[in-house]
Design a protein around this motif. Structure first.
Motif, PDB file in Angstrom:
ATOM      1  N   PHE A 119      69.189  38.007  84.134  1.00  0.00           N
ATOM      2  CA  PHE A 119      67.861  38.121  83.502  1.00  0.00           C
ATOM      3  C   PHE A 119      66.766  37.666  84.475  1.00  0.00           C
ATOM      4  O   PHE A 119      65.673  38.239  84.507  1.00  0.00           O
ATOM      5  CB  PHE A 119      67.787  37.245  82.250  1.00  0.00           C
ATOM      6  N   ILE A 171      74.424  41.816  78.039  1.00  0.00           N
ATOM      7  CA  ILE A 171      74.136  41.656  76.604  1.00  0.00           C
ATOM      8  C   ILE A 171      75.297  42.222  75.772  1.00  0.00           C
ATOM      9  O   ILE A 171      75.698  41.646  74.761  1.00  0.00           O
ATOM     10  CB  ILE A 171      72.804  42.362  76.227  1.00  0.00           C
ATOM     11  N   TYR A 228      66.325  31.854  74.764  1.00  0.00           N
ATOM     12  CA  TYR A 228      67.670  32.423  74.558  1.00  0.00           C
ATOM     13  C   TYR A 228      68.719  31.799  75.480  1.00  0.00           C
ATOM     14  O   TYR A 228      69.799  31.401  75.023  1.00  0.00           O
ATOM     15  CB  TYR A 228      67.652  33.948  74.769  1.00  0.00           C
ATOM     16  N   GLN A 229      68.432  31.759  76.795  1.00  0.00           N
ATOM     17  CA  GLN A 229      69.476  31.255  77.695  1.00  0.00           C
ATOM     18  C   GLN A 229      69.656  29.747  77.538  1.00  0.00           C
ATOM     19  O   GLN A 229      70.764  29.230  77.731  1.00  0.00           O
ATOM     20  CB  GLN A 229      69.175  31.659  79.144  1.00  0.00           C
ATOM     21  N   PHE A 235      73.728  38.141  70.509  1.00  0.00           N
ATOM     22  CA  PHE A 235      72.441  37.464  70.349  1.00  0.00           C
ATOM     23  C   PHE A 235      71.874  37.632  68.934  1.00  0.00           C
ATOM     24  O   PHE A 235      71.102  36.810  68.469  1.00  0.00           O
ATOM     25  CB  PHE A 235      71.414  37.994  71.359  1.00  0.00           C
ATOM     26  N   LYS A 285      58.513  42.834  67.491  1.00  0.00           N
ATOM     27  CA  LYS A 285      57.737  42.904  68.735  1.00  0.00           C
ATOM     28  C   LYS A 285      57.532  44.338  69.207  1.00  0.00           C
ATOM     29  O   LYS A 285      56.432  44.735  69.556  1.00  0.00           O
ATOM     30  CB  LYS A 285      58.447  42.136  69.868  1.00  0.00           C
ATOM     31  N   ARG A 330      57.947  45.586  79.682  1.00  0.00           N
ATOM     32  CA  ARG A 330      58.892  44.832  78.857  1.00  0.00           C
ATOM     33  C   ARG A 330      59.991  44.188  79.687  1.00  0.00           C
ATOM     34  O   ARG A 330      60.243  44.615  80.815  1.00  0.00           O
ATOM     35  CB  ARG A 330      59.502  45.752  77.797  1.00  0.00           C
ATOM     36  N   GLU A 331      60.609  43.185  79.121  1.00  0.00           N
ATOM     37  CA  GLU A 331      61.837  42.601  79.672  1.00  0.00           C
ATOM     38  C   GLU A 331      62.865  42.541  78.540  1.00  0.00           C
ATOM     39  O   GLU A 331      62.497  42.172  77.419  1.00  0.00           O
ATOM     40  CB  GLU A 331      61.582  41.186  80.210  1.00  0.00           C
ATOM     41  N   PRO A 332      64.149  42.874  78.811  1.00  0.00           N
ATOM     42  CA  PRO A 332      64.617  43.366  80.092  1.00  0.00           C
ATOM     43  C   PRO A 332      63.964  44.698  80.435  1.00  0.00           C
ATOM     44  O   PRO A 332      63.622  45.482  79.543  1.00  0.00           O
ATOM     45  CB  PRO A 332      66.126  43.523  79.884  1.00  0.00           C
ATOM     46  N   SER A 379      61.445  34.218  76.747  1.00  0.00           N
ATOM     47  CA  SER A 379      62.726  34.679  76.181  1.00  0.00           C
ATOM     48  C   SER A 379      63.885  33.987  76.885  1.00  0.00           C
ATOM     49  O   SER A 379      64.885  33.634  76.262  1.00  0.00           O
ATOM     50  CB  SER A 379      62.870  36.202  76.320  1.00  0.00           C
ATOM     51  N   ARG A 380      63.747  33.813  78.211  1.00  0.00           N
ATOM     52  CA  ARG A 380      64.808  33.108  78.951  1.00  0.00           C
ATOM     53  C   ARG A 380      64.881  31.645  78.514  1.00  0.00           C
ATOM     54  O   ARG A 380      65.958  31.092  78.308  1.00  0.00           O
ATOM     55  CB  ARG A 380      64.509  33.135  80.459  1.00  0.00           C
ATOM     56  N   ASP A 428      65.018  38.485  67.867  1.00  0.00           N
ATOM     57  CA  ASP A 428      65.411  39.877  67.661  1.00  0.00           C
ATOM     58  C   ASP A 428      64.999  40.276  66.241  1.00  0.00           C
ATOM     59  O   ASP A 428      65.217  39.509  65.298  1.00  0.00           O
ATOM     60  CB  ASP A 428      66.932  40.022  67.776  1.00  0.00           C
ATOM     61  N   ARG A 450      58.444  40.734  75.467  1.00  0.00           N
ATOM     62  CA  ARG A 450      59.320  39.700  76.042  1.00  0.00           C
ATOM     63  C   ARG A 450      58.958  39.429  77.506  1.00  0.00           C
ATOM     64  O   ARG A 450      58.558  40.323  78.246  1.00  0.00           O
ATOM     65  CB  ARG A 450      60.805  40.044  75.961  1.00  0.00           C
TER      66      ARG A 450
HETATM   67  C1  LIG Z   1      64.100  39.111  78.234  1.00  0.00           C
HETATM   68  C2  LIG Z   1      65.280  38.438  77.627  1.00  0.00           C
HETATM   69  C3  LIG Z   1      65.927  38.983  76.539  1.00  0.00           C
HETATM   70  N1  LIG Z   1      66.994  38.344  76.006  1.00  0.00           N
HETATM   71  C4  LIG Z   1      67.698  38.943  74.872  1.00  0.00           C
HETATM   72  C5  LIG Z   1      66.894  39.128  73.640  1.00  0.00           C
HETATM   73  C6  LIG Z   1      67.512  40.338  72.998  1.00  0.00           C
HETATM   74  O1  LIG Z   1      68.622  39.906  72.210  1.00  0.00           O
HETATM   75  C7  LIG Z   1      68.061  41.122  74.169  1.00  0.00           C
HETATM   76  C8  LIG Z   1      67.293  42.338  74.593  1.00  0.00           C
HETATM   77  O2  LIG Z   1      65.968  42.271  74.279  1.00  0.00           O
HETATM   78  P1  LIG Z   1      65.310  43.394  73.300  1.00  0.00           P
HETATM   79  O3  LIG Z   1      63.950  42.896  73.074  1.00  0.00           O
HETATM   80  O4  LIG Z   1      66.180  43.447  72.055  1.00  0.00           O
HETATM   81  O5  LIG Z   1      65.366  44.686  74.056  1.00  0.00           O
HETATM   82  O6  LIG Z   1      68.095  40.230  75.260  1.00  0.00           O
HETATM   83  C9  LIG Z   1      67.464  37.170  76.545  1.00  0.00           C
HETATM   84  O7  LIG Z   1      68.464  36.612  76.082  1.00  0.00           O
HETATM   85  N2  LIG Z   1      66.822  36.629  77.604  1.00  0.00           N
HETATM   86  C10 LIG Z   1      65.755  37.212  78.176  1.00  0.00           C
HETATM   87  O8  LIG Z   1      65.196  36.670  79.165  1.00  0.00           O
END
Ligand SMILES: Cc1cn([C@H]2C[C@H](O)[C@@H](COP(=O)(O)O)O2)c(=O)[nH]c1=O
Ligand SMILES: Nc1ncnc2c1ncn2[C@@H]1O[C@H](COP(=O)(O)OP(=O)(O)OP(=O)(O)O)[C@@H](O)[C@H]1O
Length: 197
Positions: free
Chosen positions: A61, A47, A95-96, A146, A13, A31-33, A91-92, A9, A87
């Motif tokens: 997601f 989120i 982040y996840q 996040f 991007k 883009r995603e989301p 990103s998944r 974040d 993204r």
């Molecule tokens: C696709 C995606 C996004 N995220 C998280 C990353 C950001 O904190 C938010 C939203 O994304 P943005 O670019 O700020 O609009 O969601 C995620 O955790 N997992 C994902 O797959």
């Protein structure tokens, strides 16, 4: 060809993605989301909810990704378009996997990648905007769970794992540079990527 932009974040991007519209007017920018479906709306609710279950959030997601793939990405690629996504699946994985670090899953990133391998379309190239977690949190405003430096440090470590695993797919750009220098670097990287294809 599918090119994705990834990073923490606040890495810049969206700033880059918007500027690229003028450089590649015929490309499909996405883009995603997603921002135009109820799946994306559900993701945005998760989120904003500090108590959202991390596993349920992963599946939200992933549902949004499945819809994005069938509705936008696969049709555009079938037409031969250049697709540039702000993204995508990494990103998944980053982040996840961080959100599920202390869950019952023994290898969260591998689990998430396994789910995607059954149906997803991997990116051809990924431009990674690299920034430290503190700068990322400060630039993003730390407005949700996040956008916190400690969490983003885990996310960054996960991106590094992804880059180590597939160094040929990633192009790293120093995103601590001034915006115009970041854009120059991304434009050069994209030019090289497209020339090679
Ligand atoms: C696709 C995606 C996004 N995220 C998280 C990353 C950001 O904190 C938010 C939203 O994304 P943005 O670019 O700020 O609009 O969601 C995620 O955790 N997992 C994902 O797959
Ligand atoms: N290279 C840069 N140097 C300093 N500030 C920047 C730079 N790039 C972007 N910014 C600023 O940082 C903030 C976040 O930028 P941007 O929305 O492009 O990041 P992002 O990676 O898309 O973030 P998110 O993933 O949270 O949507 C904005 O205020 C933007 O103007």
């Amino acid at each position: 060809m599918l090119v994705t932009l990834e990073g923490l974040d606040g890495s810049g991007k969206t700033t880059v993605w918007e500027a690229l519209h003028d450089v590649y007017p015929d490309a499909v920018f996405t883009r995603e989301p997603t921002s135009d479906s109820w799946y994306g709306d559900a993701v945005n609710r998760a989120i904003g909810d500090d108590d959202a279950d991390p596993l349920a959030t992963l599946f939200l997601f992933t549902a949004d990704h499945a819809d994005h793939l069938s509705r936008v990405v696969r049709p555009a690629l079938a037409e031969g378009d250049l697709v540039i996504s702000d993204r995508y699946s990494d990103s998944r994985y980053a982040y996840q996997a961080a959100s599920l670090r202390d869950s019952d899953l023994t290898r969260p990133m591998e689990y998430i990648m396994g789910i995607h391998s059954a149906f997803s379309r991997p990116p051809d190239k990924t431009i990674y905007l690299d920034v430290d977690p503190e700068t990322a949190a400060a630039r993003s405003g730390s407005t949700n769970k996040f956008e916190q430096a400690a969490y983003l440090a885990d996310v960054r470590a996960n991106y590094e794992r992804l880059i180590d695993a597939e160094p040929e797919r990633f192009v790293r750009v120093d995103a601590t540079q001034p915006p115009e220098d970041v854009l120059d670097a991304v434009e050069s990287a994209l030019e090289e990527i497209l020339d090679a294809n």
